[in-house]
Every structure is written in C-alpha cells, then in structure tokens.
Design a protein around this motif. Structure first.
Motif, PDB file in Angstrom:
ATOM      1  N   ILE A 190     -75.116 -12.228 -13.467  1.00 29.97           N
ATOM      2  CA  ILE A 190     -75.532 -12.427 -12.077  1.00 29.97           C
ATOM      3  C   ILE A 190     -75.937 -13.877 -11.844  1.00 29.97           C
ATOM      4  O   ILE A 190     -75.526 -14.512 -10.866  1.00 29.97           O
ATOM      5  CB  ILE A 190     -76.678 -11.464 -11.702  1.00 29.97           C
ATOM      6  N   ILE A 191     -76.725 -14.420 -12.753  1.00 30.64           N
ATOM      7  CA  ILE A 191     -77.178 -15.813 -12.614  1.00 30.64           C
ATOM      8  C   ILE A 191     -75.987 -16.760 -12.673  1.00 30.64           C
ATOM      9  O   ILE A 191     -75.862 -17.670 -11.841  1.00 30.64           O
ATOM     10  CB  ILE A 191     -78.214 -16.156 -13.704  1.00 30.64           C
ATOM     11  N   ALA A 192     -75.094 -16.565 -13.640  1.00 23.79           N
ATOM     12  CA  ALA A 192     -73.932 -17.442 -13.788  1.00 23.79           C
ATOM     13  C   ALA A 192     -73.002 -17.342 -12.590  1.00 23.79           C
ATOM     14  O   ALA A 192     -72.489 -18.362 -12.106  1.00 23.79           O
ATOM     15  CB  ALA A 192     -73.176 -17.102 -15.068  1.00 23.79           C
ATOM     16  N   GLY A 193     -72.773 -16.143 -12.092  1.00 22.69           N
ATOM     17  CA  GLY A 193     -71.922 -15.962 -10.913  1.00 22.69           C
ATOM     18  C   GLY A 193     -72.519 -16.613  -9.689  1.00 22.69           C
ATOM     19  O   GLY A 193     -71.817 -17.246  -8.889  1.00 22.69           O
TER      20      GLY A 193
ATOM     21  N   LEU B 145     -74.518  -9.655  -4.660  1.00 24.57           N
ATOM     22  CA  LEU B 145     -74.948  -9.212  -5.980  1.00 24.57           C
ATOM     23  C   LEU B 145     -73.779  -8.727  -6.837  1.00 24.57           C
ATOM     24  O   LEU B 145     -73.598  -9.156  -7.973  1.00 24.57           O
ATOM     25  CB  LEU B 145     -76.003  -8.116  -5.853  1.00 24.57           C
ATOM     26  N   VAL B 146     -72.951  -7.854  -6.296  1.00 28.28           N
ATOM     27  CA  VAL B 146     -71.841  -7.291  -7.068  1.00 28.28           C
ATOM     28  C   VAL B 146     -70.786  -8.356  -7.359  1.00 28.28           C
ATOM     29  O   VAL B 146     -70.284  -8.454  -8.475  1.00 28.28           O
ATOM     30  CB  VAL B 146     -71.219  -6.079  -6.332  1.00 28.28           C
ATOM     31  N   GLY B 147     -70.449  -9.175  -6.371  1.00 33.63           N
ATOM     32  CA  GLY B 147     -69.467 -10.244  -6.574  1.00 33.63           C
ATOM     33  C   GLY B 147     -69.935 -11.240  -7.611  1.00 33.63           C
ATOM     34  O   GLY B 147     -69.161 -11.663  -8.478  1.00 33.63           O
TER      35      GLY B 147
ATOM     36  N   LEU C 244     -72.042 -10.670 -10.011  1.00 31.11           N
ATOM     37  CA  LEU C 244     -72.030  -9.982 -11.301  1.00 31.11           C
ATOM     38  C   LEU C 244     -70.633  -9.982 -11.900  1.00 31.11           C
ATOM     39  O   LEU C 244     -70.449 -10.323 -13.065  1.00 31.11           O
ATOM     40  CB  LEU C 244     -72.533  -8.546 -11.139  1.00 31.11           C
ATOM     41  N   ILE C 245     -69.637  -9.646 -11.108  1.00 30.11           N
ATOM     42  CA  ILE C 245     -68.260  -9.585 -11.600  1.00 30.11           C
ATOM     43  C   ILE C 245     -67.777 -10.965 -12.030  1.00 30.11           C
ATOM     44  O   ILE C 245     -67.232 -11.134 -13.127  1.00 30.11           O
ATOM     45  CB  ILE C 245     -67.334  -8.968 -10.538  1.00 30.11           C
ATOM     46  N   VAL C 246     -67.988 -11.963 -11.169  1.00 28.88           N
ATOM     47  CA  VAL C 246     -67.558 -13.329 -11.499  1.00 28.88           C
ATOM     48  C   VAL C 246     -68.291 -13.836 -12.736  1.00 28.88           C
ATOM     49  O   VAL C 246     -67.691 -14.456 -13.618  1.00 28.88           O
ATOM     50  CB  VAL C 246     -67.777 -14.273 -10.301  1.00 28.88           C
ATOM     51  N   GLY C 247     -69.576 -13.575 -12.825  1.00 24.83           N
ATOM     52  CA  GLY C 247     -70.363 -14.051 -13.959  1.00 24.83           C
ATOM     53  C   GLY C 247     -69.998 -13.387 -15.271  1.00 24.83           C
ATOM     54  O   GLY C 247     -69.908 -14.046 -16.310  1.00 24.83           O
ATOM     55  N   VAL C 248     -69.770 -12.084 -15.244  1.00 28.28           N
ATOM     56  CA  VAL C 248     -69.442 -11.363 -16.481  1.00 28.28           C
ATOM     57  C   VAL C 248     -68.054 -11.777 -16.973  1.00 28.28           C
ATOM     58  O   VAL C 248     -67.879 -12.083 -18.161  1.00 28.28           O
ATOM     59  CB  VAL C 248     -69.526  -9.836 -16.272  1.00 28.28           C
ATOM     60  N   ILE C 249     -67.074 -11.826 -16.073  1.00 30.09           N
ATOM     61  CA  ILE C 249     -65.744 -12.281 -16.484  1.00 30.09           C
ATOM     62  C   ILE C 249     -65.814 -13.742 -16.904  1.00 30.09           C
ATOM     63  O   ILE C 249     -65.183 -14.156 -17.888  1.00 30.09           O
ATOM     64  CB  ILE C 249     -64.718 -12.054 -15.365  1.00 30.09           C
ATOM     65  N   GLY C 250     -66.594 -14.537 -16.178  1.00 31.86           N
ATOM     66  CA  GLY C 250     -66.762 -15.944 -16.514  1.00 31.86           C
ATOM     67  C   GLY C 250     -67.392 -16.148 -17.880  1.00 31.86           C
ATOM     68  O   GLY C 250     -67.084 -17.113 -18.578  1.00 31.86           O
ATOM     69  N   SER C 251     -68.272 -15.251 -18.290  1.00 32.85           N
ATOM     70  CA  SER C 251     -68.881 -15.386 -19.615  1.00 32.85           C
ATOM     71  C   SER C 251     -67.835 -15.211 -20.716  1.00 32.85           C
ATOM     72  O   SER C 251     -67.877 -15.916 -21.722  1.00 32.85           O
ATOM     73  CB  SER C 251     -70.028 -14.395 -19.793  1.00 32.85           C
ATOM     74  N   PHE C 252     -66.877 -14.307 -20.509  1.00 30.72           N
ATOM     75  CA  PHE C 252     -65.797 -14.161 -21.470  1.00 30.72           C
ATOM     76  C   PHE C 252     -64.895 -15.393 -21.473  1.00 30.72           C
ATOM     77  O   PHE C 252     -64.510 -15.887 -22.530  1.00 30.72           O
ATOM     78  CB  PHE C 252     -64.963 -12.907 -21.177  1.00 30.72           C
ATOM     79  N   VAL C 253     -64.565 -15.889 -20.276  1.00 28.71           N
ATOM     80  CA  VAL C 253     -63.727 -17.085 -20.166  1.00 28.71           C
ATOM     81  C   VAL C 253     -64.432 -18.279 -20.809  1.00 28.71           C
ATOM     82  O   VAL C 253     -63.832 -19.033 -21.581  1.00 28.71           O
ATOM     83  CB  VAL C 253     -63.378 -17.377 -18.693  1.00 28.71           C
ATOM     84  N   GLY C 254     -65.718 -18.452 -20.500  1.00 31.94           N
ATOM     85  CA  GLY C 254     -66.483 -19.554 -21.075  1.00 31.94           C
ATOM     86  C   GLY C 254     -66.588 -19.459 -22.582  1.00 31.94           C
ATOM     87  O   GLY C 254     -66.445 -20.459 -23.292  1.00 31.94           O
TER      88      GLY C 254
END
Length: 76
Positions: free
Chosen positions: A9-12, A26-28, A30-40
């Motif tokens: 959530i914070i990263a997104g 919140l949901v957007g 979360l999704i961007v941040g969680v996928i972004g954590s894998f990409v990062g």
C-alpha cells in the motif's frame, strides 16, 4: 502477510504520487505496490543489489511500482 500488504500500500501510494501526481485508492495502491514489489525484487536481483529493513523494502517496492506504471503507460 499483513506487513507485505502494508508495504504494498505504501509503495503503491508513493509510486502513484511520484509518477502521476495522485494515488489510485486503497485497492489500486495495494495492487500496484504488491506487483511492484515483485518487479523491484527481480530488478534488484538482476543488478546485484539488495535492500534490507523496512525502508529498503519500501524503496524496492516503490521502484518496482514506478517501473510497472511506466511500462503500463508505455503499453497504452
């Protein structure tokens, strides 16, 4: 698991504010941040970098989320 979602959530939110000037809700975020954590994490491993601690996790996920948003904008 909860900590992973909070980091997402914070990263997104950070990525949304840094790239577009606004968040995605919140949901957007979360999704961007969680996928972004894998990409990062993938990008950091390719470059031989590592980040430790909470701040390192947030930075890695935020960089991944920014790259994800950049790719999404490029594909559009």
């Amino acid at each position: 698991m909860l900590w992973f979602l909070i980091i997402g959530i914070i990263a997104g939110w950070l990525a949304g504010n840094l790239t577009d000037g606004r968040g995605f809700g919140l949901v957007g975020n979360l999704i961007v941040g969680v996928i972004g954590s894998f990409v990062g994490g993938f990008l950091f491993s390719l470059l031989g970098l590592s980040a430790y601690g909470t701040i390192g996790e947030i930075i890695t996920a935020t960089i991944g989320a920014i790259v994800l948003l950049w790719i999404m904008g490029f594909v559009r």
